[in-house]
Scaffold this active site. Structure first.
Site, PDB file in Angstrom:
ATOM      1  CD  GLU A  45      -2.957  -1.154   2.273  1.00 60.80           C
ATOM      2  OE1 GLU A  45      -3.942  -1.898   2.162  1.00 60.80           O
ATOM      3  OE2 GLU A  45      -2.759  -0.427   3.274  1.00 60.80           O
ATOM      4  CD  GLU A  56      -4.137 -10.907  -6.033  1.00 60.62           C
ATOM      5  OE1 GLU A  56      -3.543  -9.912  -5.565  1.00 60.62           O
ATOM      6  OE2 GLU A  56      -5.325 -11.164  -5.788  1.00 60.62           O
TER       7      GLU A  56
HETATM    8 ZN    ZN Z   1      -5.648  -6.907  -7.535  1.00 60.03          ZN
END
Ligand code: ZN
Length: 128
Positions: A45, A56
């Site tokens: 983040e 991912e």
């Molecule tokens: Zn995603």
């Protein structure tokens, strides 16, 4: 493959950087072939929320950077009572390299492991 790939994603999840949402995700992607390589990722983040990257894509990009282009499966471990699928953006990015892909969705506590596929979650994709 399911068990060890999920375990790699679960282990990677410990390194997630999620100070804003607290939603820590781990992912592990396996290359195709008889002796698959694996690459892990976590969500990263940022104070500028739009700069946040999902686990991912971090895993996929690490594999791409190492020269791999063919993949057989990805495992994603998420918090909460139900295993969550990748977001639409990640599905689109995965579809750039995979016509289909086994996707294992697991909860952090290991209570649920669900098997699905890129075709099931993204039956149609944008392509040029
Ligand atoms: Zn995603």
């Amino acid at each position: 493959m399911k068990g060890w790939l999920v375990e790699k994603a679960r282990e990677a999840r410990k390194n997630a950087y999620a100070p804003y949402s607290g939603y820590c995700v781990g992912a592990a992607i396996a290359t195709s072939g008889t002796d698959p390589a694996t690459f892990t990722g976590v969500n990263v983040e940022n104070a500028s929320y739009g700069a946040t990257v999902c686990a991912e894509r971090v895993a996929l990009h690490a594999a791409i950077a190492a020269g791999h282009r063919d993949f057989s499966a990805i495992a994603v471990v998420t918090p909460g009572p139900e295993a969550a699928p990748p977001c639409g953006l990640c599905l689109q990015v995965l579809s750039e390299f995979c016509d289909d892909l086994v996707i294992y969705l697991a909860t952090a506590d290991g209570a649920e492991v669900r098997e699905t596929s890129l075709q099931e979650l993204l039956p149609t994709r944008f392509s040029l």
